[in-house]
Design a protein around this motif. Structure first.
Motif, short mmCIF file in Angstrom:
data_model
loop_
_atom_site.label_atom_id
_atom_site.label_comp_id
_atom_site.label_asym_id
_atom_site.label_seq_id
_atom_site.Cartn_x
_atom_site.Cartn_y
_atom_site.Cartn_z
N VAL A 262 0.79 -0.78 -0.06
CA VAL A 262 -0.09 0.37 -0.43
C VAL A 262 0.78 1.37 -0.11
CG1 VAL A 262 -2.28 -1.48 1.57
CG2 VAL A 262 -0.60 0.59 2.64
N LEU A 263 1.65 1.18 1.32
CA LEU A 263 2.99 2.38 0.45
C LEU A 263 2.49 2.79 -1.02
CD1 LEU A 263 6.41 3.11 2.19
CD2 LEU A 263 6.12 3.84 -0.14
N PRO A 264 3.36 2.61 -1.65
CA PRO A 264 4.05 3.03 -2.76
C PRO A 264 2.42 2.55 -3.48
CG PRO A 264 4.21 0.62 -3.37
CD PRO A 264 4.14 0.88 -1.96
N TYR A 265 1.24 2.42 -3.57
CA TYR A 265 0.24 2.71 -4.41
C TYR A 265 0.18 3.63 -3.26
CZ TYR A 265 -5.08 2.41 -4.85
OH TYR A 265 -6.24 2.56 -5.29
N PHE A 266 -0.74 4.07 -2.54
CA PHE A 266 -1.51 5.33 -1.86
C PHE A 266 -0.49 6.44 -2.23
CE2 PHE A 266 -3.78 2.55 0.94
CZ PHE A 266 -4.71 3.51 0.91
N ALA A 267 1.19 6.18 -1.87
CA ALA A 267 1.56 7.44 -2.95
C ALA A 267 1.30 7.89 -3.87
CB ALA A 267 3.01 6.90 -2.50
N ILE A 268 1.48 7.52 -5.05
CA ILE A 268 1.13 6.96 -6.30
C ILE A 268 0.38 7.45 -6.57
CG2 ILE A 268 1.69 6.59 -8.74
CD1 ILE A 268 4.05 4.26 -7.55
N GLY A 269 -1.06 6.50 -6.38
CA GLY A 269 -2.74 6.69 -6.76
C GLY A 269 -3.20 8.36 -5.77
N THR A 270 -2.41 8.75 -5.11
CA THR A 270 -3.01 10.61 -4.61
C THR A 270 -2.22 11.23 -5.22
OG1 THR A 270 -2.90 9.29 -2.42
CG2 THR A 270 -3.03 12.31 -2.66
N PHE A 271 -1.23 11.09 -5.97
CA PHE A 271 -0.37 12.38 -6.74
C PHE A 271 -0.01 11.84 -8.25
CE2 PHE A 271 0.51 13.06 -2.20
CZ PHE A 271 0.78 14.06 -1.77
N SER A 383 0.32 -0.95 8.27
CA SER A 383 -0.59 -0.62 5.85
C SER A 383 -0.41 0.42 6.04
CB SER A 383 -1.85 -2.03 5.92
OG SER A 383 -3.10 -1.00 6.86
N ARG A 384 -1.47 0.99 7.57
CA ARG A 384 -1.79 2.51 7.82
C ARG A 384 -0.88 3.92 7.36
NH1 ARG A 384 -5.08 -0.35 4.69
NH2 ARG A 384 -6.83 0.72 4.56
N VAL A 385 0.49 3.10 8.64
CA VAL A 385 1.93 3.80 8.70
C VAL A 385 2.57 3.62 7.62
CG1 VAL A 385 3.79 3.44 9.42
CG2 VAL A 385 2.05 2.58 11.50
N GLY A 386 2.33 2.07 6.71
CA GLY A 386 2.80 3.02 5.17
C GLY A 386 2.48 3.45 4.51
N GLY A 390 4.39 6.68 2.90
CA GLY A 390 3.71 7.45 1.15
C GLY A 390 3.48 8.67 0.92
N THR A 391 2.19 8.71 1.17
CA THR A 391 1.43 9.98 1.19
C THR A 391 2.22 11.08 2.09
OG1 THR A 391 -0.26 8.80 1.09
CG2 THR A 391 -0.58 11.26 0.86
N PHE A 392 2.70 11.00 2.77
CA PHE A 392 3.22 12.55 3.20
C PHE A 392 4.39 12.86 2.67
CE2 PHE A 392 6.52 14.37 6.92
CZ PHE A 392 5.55 15.11 6.30
N LEU A 393 5.26 11.56 3.02
CA LEU A 393 6.43 11.67 2.16
C LEU A 393 7.41 11.91 0.89
CD1 LEU A 393 8.97 9.91 4.06
CD2 LEU A 393 8.34 11.59 4.37
N PHE A 394 5.86 11.29 -0.28
CA PHE A 394 6.18 10.79 -1.87
C PHE A 394 6.04 13.08 -2.28
CE2 PHE A 394 4.44 10.84 -6.04
CZ PHE A 394 5.20 9.91 -6.29
N PRO A 395 5.13 13.95 -2.09
CA PRO A 395 5.27 15.11 -2.83
C PRO A 395 7.05 15.74 -2.24
CG PRO A 395 3.44 14.92 -0.89
CD PRO A 395 4.10 13.40 -1.10
N ILE A 396 7.10 15.45 -1.01
CA ILE A 396 8.44 16.38 -0.65
C ILE A 396 9.70 15.42 -1.56
CG2 ILE A 396 9.58 16.58 1.04
CD1 ILE A 396 8.35 15.65 2.79
N LEU A 407 10.29 7.04 -7.93
CA LEU A 407 9.69 6.04 -8.52
C LEU A 407 10.62 4.95 -7.83
CD1 LEU A 407 8.51 7.07 -11.57
CD2 LEU A 407 7.18 6.76 -9.48
N LEU A 408 12.51 5.18 -7.64
CA LEU A 408 13.13 4.18 -7.98
C LEU A 408 12.82 4.14 -6.40
CD1 LEU A 408 16.33 4.95 -9.74
CD2 LEU A 408 15.32 2.91 -9.93
N ILE A 409 12.22 4.47 -4.91
CA ILE A 409 12.45 4.34 -4.39
C ILE A 409 11.27 3.54 -3.68
CG2 ILE A 409 11.48 5.17 -1.12
CD1 ILE A 409 12.88 7.56 -2.27
N GLY A 410 9.76 3.61 -4.66
CA GLY A 410 8.79 2.72 -4.25
C GLY A 410 9.17 0.98 -4.90
N ALA A 411 10.47 1.41 -5.98
CA ALA A 411 10.12 0.67 -6.36
C ALA A 411 10.97 -0.48 -5.48
CB ALA A 411 11.34 0.11 -7.92
#
Length: 448
Positions: A262-271, A383-386, A390-396, A407-411
């Motif tokens: 869920v970490l990459p899913y929520f991060a990429i999905g949100t942004f 899962s919610r921590v993940g 992801g959602t908090f750090l992704f835009p940063i 995206l390499l971090i997500g990979a």
């Protein structure tokens, strides 16, 4: 008499059919409620911000409130369900959610809405900890995986339904209150379905209450290995037991694979619009986001169809590696042709969602009955921590590192999930629920 291990009644009695149908509907609606309150808020937040004079910071808190509540509610209600029983939590968490849904009609400032959504999130955390575990404990082994995986489809349906309601009411004066408060109707229906649901026979066995359990087993044509359930009782505090040598393997696996999905899913999905714009899609970013969400829905539906056919491990491990490669390819080659970028994102969306069907299956199967709800609640919290990280750090990361390194971090997160799953994921397809839990920590189980 309780059913022998590995046997199946040729016909299911009417009481058994009614109970299974009732549990399935009550649990699917409960799972869909999580998606519903998140989708509804996304559609209503612009109007809320105007009417309640919400700042960007407060809007972020309101958006995160349900996730924070789930983090607290999962372990809390899970522990309560393992100690005091499934049925009371199955009713209580939905009653709390109903109260919160009604209160949303009457909020007058942003902080009231934050507090109410936090309370509703705690109830949803309880829903994760009790809904699927109770359903799994009455589900027949032959289609348990498909039945549990269908809960993930309910989440997507709830999310899209709420967004549609919010869109329909967007031009109505005070429509955001009706958008948020509409979950009241769903909660009333769900609570009505839960009335009369019996206690879990497996939980009764975990407490040594054999006579009561066998009466339910006979009445509802359950296929239960009674002796194994009795042998796997747990005298220790269920939360403490998660971190003992006997159960640590399951705890690490359930929390890690779920968070890694869920970490990459929520991060990429949100942004996703910002990501696709950074990759050069420009005006096609919104269309790409919609296509990605559509493929996710197809993916989770496919996961439901395949979970019993190909087995749990094959549905989890190869998609982890393939999606990691897909994100890594774009990460190393952010200037790739448009068709390559789109193809990689669609592969990621489809396979990540297909594997996510297992988030409603594996955590239920790798813990014994005595600590099942606590284990699922803890995995839900992780899962919610993940998702929050992801959602908090992704835009940063996107702004400071650029789209390629982000995206390499997500990979890398997906590859970590693949490594852990390769090492720790048991094959539980077709096993009795008690045998599946034993297989998860390496105990030999009888052939079925």
């Amino acid at each position: 008499m309780a059913a022998l291990p590995g046997t199946h009644s040729p016909e299911v009695s009417a009481p058994a059919r009614r109970l299974r149908t009732k549990l399935k509907l009550a649990t699917q609606i409960g799972e869909g409620i999580d998606g519903y309150i998140l989708g509804g808020l996304g559609a209503a937040l612009p109007a809320i911000s105007t009417d309640l004079h919400v700042t960007d910071w407060t809007a972020g808190l309101i958006g995160a409130s349900a996730l924070v509540g789930i983090f607290a509610g999962g372990p809390l209600f899970g522990w309560f369900a393992d100690r005091y029983g499934r049925r009371i939590v199955f009713l209580t968490d939905m009653l709390i959610f109903l109260v919160g849904s009604v209160l949303q009609f009457f909020v007058t400032d942003a902080w009231q809405l934050f507090a109410i959504r936090l309370l509703m999130g705690i109830a949803i955390g309880g829903e994760y900890a009790i809904g699927a575990p109770l359903l799994s404990e009455y589900a027949p082994r032959r289609n348990r995986g498909r039945l549990l995986a269908s809960l993930e489809v309910s989440w997507y349906v709830g999310y899209m339904l709420a967004f549609a309601v919010g869109y329909a009411l967007s031009d109505v004066d005070g429509g955001w209150r009706w958008t948020l408060g509409s979950s009241t109707v769903i909660a009333v229906v769900c609570l009505a379905l839960r009335g009369g649901v019996p206690e879990s026979a497996r939980w009764l066995l975990s407490k040594g209450r054999r006579a009561e359990a066998e009466e339910l087993i006979d009445r509802y044509d359950m296929d239960v290995d009674v002796e194994t359930e009795l042998a796997d009782t747990e005298s220790r505090n269920s939360l403490r037991a998660l971190f003992t040598r006997e159960h640590l393997r399951s705890t690490v696996f359930a929390g890690t694979f779920w968070a890694a999905l869920v970490l990459p899913y929520f991060a990429i999905g949100t942004f996703s619009p910002q990501v696709l714009t950074a990759l050069g899609l420009g005006d096609n970013a919104l269309a790409g986001s919609l296509a990605s969400n559509g493929f996710a829905v197809l993916g989770v539906a496919t996961g439901c169809l395949l979970v019993e056919r190909i087995g749990r491990r094959k549905l989890l491990i190869p998609p982890f590696w393939i999606t990691a490669v897909a994100l890594a390819l774009i990460g190393f080659w952010p200037s790739a042709p448009l068709v390559v970028v789109i193809l990689c994102f669609l592969v990621f969306s489809f396979l990540n969602a297909a594997s996510s069907a297992l988030t409603a299956v594996y955590p239920l199967e790798v813990f014994p009955t005595a600590i099942r709800s606590t284990g699922v609640g803890f995995a839900t919290a992780m899962s919610r921590v993940g998702a929050a990280i992801g959602t908090f750090l992704f835009p940063i990361a996107l702004n400071h590192l650029g789209v390629g390194p982000t995206l390499l971090i997500g990979a890398a997160v997906l590859a970590l999930g693949g490594l852990v799953s390769q090492r720790l994921a048991p094959e539980t397809t077709g096993l009795d629920l008690s045998h599946a839990a034993r297989a998860a920590h390496g105990v030999p189980v009888p052939k079925e």
